[in-house]
Write an enzyme that holds these catalytic residues in place. Structure first.
Site, PDB file in Angstrom:
ATOM      1  N   ASP A   9      39.101  42.599  41.764  1.00 27.88           N
ATOM      2  CA  ASP A   9      38.602  42.927  43.109  1.00 27.88           C
ATOM      3  C   ASP A   9      39.459  44.053  43.707  1.00 27.88           C
ATOM      4  O   ASP A   9      40.174  43.831  44.682  1.00 27.88           O
ATOM      5  CB  ASP A   9      38.613  41.681  44.018  1.00 27.88           C
ATOM      6  N   HIS A 243      51.539  40.640  41.472  1.00 21.41           N
ATOM      7  CA  HIS A 243      50.547  39.603  41.194  1.00 21.41           C
ATOM      8  C   HIS A 243      49.728  39.928  39.939  1.00 21.41           C
ATOM      9  O   HIS A 243      49.962  39.383  38.869  1.00 21.41           O
ATOM     10  CB  HIS A 243      49.604  39.427  42.393  1.00 21.41           C
TER      11      HIS A 243
HETATM   12  C1  BDR Z   1      45.834  37.758  44.590  1.00 19.67           C
HETATM   13  O1  BDR Z   1      44.994  37.942  45.716  1.00 19.67           O
HETATM   14  C2  BDR Z   1      44.583  39.285  45.818  1.00 19.67           C
HETATM   15  O2  BDR Z   1      44.760  39.721  47.112  1.00 19.67           O
HETATM   16  C3  BDR Z   1      45.469  40.070  44.895  1.00 19.67           C
HETATM   17  O3  BDR Z   1      44.793  41.185  44.368  1.00 19.67           O
HETATM   18  C4  BDR Z   1      45.825  39.075  43.834  1.00 19.67           C
HETATM   19  O4  BDR Z   1      44.828  39.034  42.839  1.00 19.67           O
HETATM   20  C5  BDR Z   1      47.200  37.324  45.048  1.00 19.67           C
HETATM   21  O5  BDR Z   1      47.126  36.088  45.700  1.00 19.67           O
HETATM   22 CA    CA Z   2      43.163  40.842  42.639  1.00 22.22          CA
END
Ligand code: BDR
Ligand code: CA
Length: 321
Positions: A9, A243
């Site tokens: 995303d 992340h």
């Molecule tokens: C996840 O949430 C999204 O905002 C980031 O891209 C990552 O995949 C982190 O909690």
């Molecule tokens: Ca993400």
């Protein structure tokens, strides 16, 4: 060559992970599937197309779900990734590329049948596309090689949530989908906040990426400034959590992590909606809501230095300066 579908995303950290994937040796990107999350599905699909253009990824981009299996999406987190989900640079993301003619779930199903036992799915957004693929054709389950997910939080090292006290964003955005995905008998590894919040890429390292990572590195540095500001204001960090790239790192070098096995469930609603709970296989008795569910792996520790070195080395390799 490892065949990969990247479900994403984009999203600033998604963009960083996609570049990491593209630069990884022995990886063939079969396709990118978009999900709502850091932006609306229109925004994230456009961003995925734009990033594939910029990073020289020829694979199709299949448009995914616009909302969760149940309930509504909530507003995208513009304060984290920007209104355009890529840091609100003066030149907005734009592309002439168009999405694939299949939806993300249909694309996943077709690819898995075309390449049985060969596909790794790295999913770094809501689990909705995967759950829809599962519902569309459960016969894909034994045919998927591996699923690596950035998502969840198990309270290890004190990391239990980022959008709520016990909720991580990718799971909280569609708890039902996540619970279905973790309950299927395909091999899933969750790379959750327990490890992603242990790995902090410093502001100085982001600047170095801009120096040594060619055009793509400069782009990452530019969009990351928005993300760094968020982490400074919210967490008091001179850097940012890693992340989505941690899921790629797990795929490339799993020995950077340690894992624990056991069935995982997701709290479906209420004030703890989206909480991920694992009962470790070492327990003598597996209680009922977890019993008869497959054991999955969750990451429990990470070696941040090794992960950051792997990222930097991979992304800056052979880039035009
Ligand atoms: C996840 O949430 C999204 O905002 C980031 O891209 C990552 O995949 C982190 O909690
Ligand atoms: Ca993400």
């Amino acid at each position: 060559m490892r065949k990969v579908i990247f479900d994403t995303d984009p999203g600033i950290d998604d963009a960083m992970a996609l570049l990491f994937l593209k630069k990884s040796p022995n990886v063939e990107i079969l396709g990118v599937t978009s999900s709502f999350g850091n932006g609306t599905i229109e925004t994230t699909t456009r961003n995925a197309l734009f990033l594939c253009d910029m990073f020289g990824i020829d694979a199709p981009v299949a448009k995914g779900a616009s909302g969760p299996l149940a309930g509504d999406t909530g507003a995208p987190p513009a304060h984290v990734h920007g209104g355009d989900a890529l840091g609100d640079l003066p030149t907005p993301p734009d592309t002439r590329r168009t999405p694939h003619d299949q939806t993300a779930d249909a694309f996943i199903v077709e690819m898995v049948h075309r390449h049985p036992h060969q596909i790794t799915i790295v999913a770094v957004a809501r689990m909705t596309n995967l759950a829809l693929a599962l519902r569309r054709d459960p016969s894909i389950v034994p045919l998927v090689k591996e699923i690596i997910i950035m998502g969840g939080a198990f309270g290890i090292h004190g990391h239990s949530g980022n959008v709520g006290p016990v909720t991580e964003a990718n799971i909280g955005g569609d708890p039902l989908a996540a619970d279905e995905v973790f309950g299927a008998a395909w091999p899933v590894t969750l790379v959750g906040l327990d490890v992603t919040q242990e790995t902090i890429m410093s502001t100085a390292m982001v600047e170095q990426l801009g120096e040594h990572g060619g055009i793509e590195g400069k782009y990452i540095r530019d969009i990351a400034r928005f993300y760094l500001d968020f982490h400074r204001d919210r967490e008091g960090l001179d850097g940012m959590f890693v992340h989505d790239s941690s899921a790629i790192a797990y795929m490339l070098e799993p020995t950077i992590f340690t894992t624990r096995r056991g069935p995982v469930r997701v709290v479906p609603g209420g004030i703890a909606a989206g909480q991920t709970i694992q009962v470790p296989d070492t327990r003598k008795v597996i209680p009922e809501p977890w019993a008869n569910r497959p054991s999955q792996s969750i990451c429990t520790t990470v070696r941040p230095k090794r992960l950051l070195e792997l990222y930097f080395r991979t992304v800056t390799a052979q880039s035009a300066q």
